[in-house]
Design a protein around this motif. Sequence first.
Motif: not given
Length: 120
Positions: A12-21
């Motif tokens: 992801v680019q800086p400032g972006g988001s990720l969701r881990l499960s």
Amino acid sequence: QVQLVESGGGLVQPGGSLRLSCAASGIIFSVVAMGWYRQAPGKERELVATITSGGTTNYADSVKGRFTISRDNAKNTVYLQMNSLKPEDTAVYYCNARVVHVDGAVVTHWGQGTQGTVSS
């Protein structure tokens, strides 16, 4: 046998988001607490966030206000919503669960890790 299966990493680019499960499966009496740790290249594994079965949370200072940990007790699943990501958040993220087995033993289990990379 208890297994922790993680998903949701990526680039992801800086400032972006990720969701881990992370889902815990196997013969489990109860899950006391779950959490996320991370390890960047050349660094030691560090705590990111934890959550108890009652919902009490704890965060590393470096992620407060940006990351949110949550869990679904019925599914023995923990989530990590990561917003406003920075390059220094790049690491392998590991799920952790403190599990009470049916024989009463309390054991800490780890997932295999999922890579999260923040880069433009």
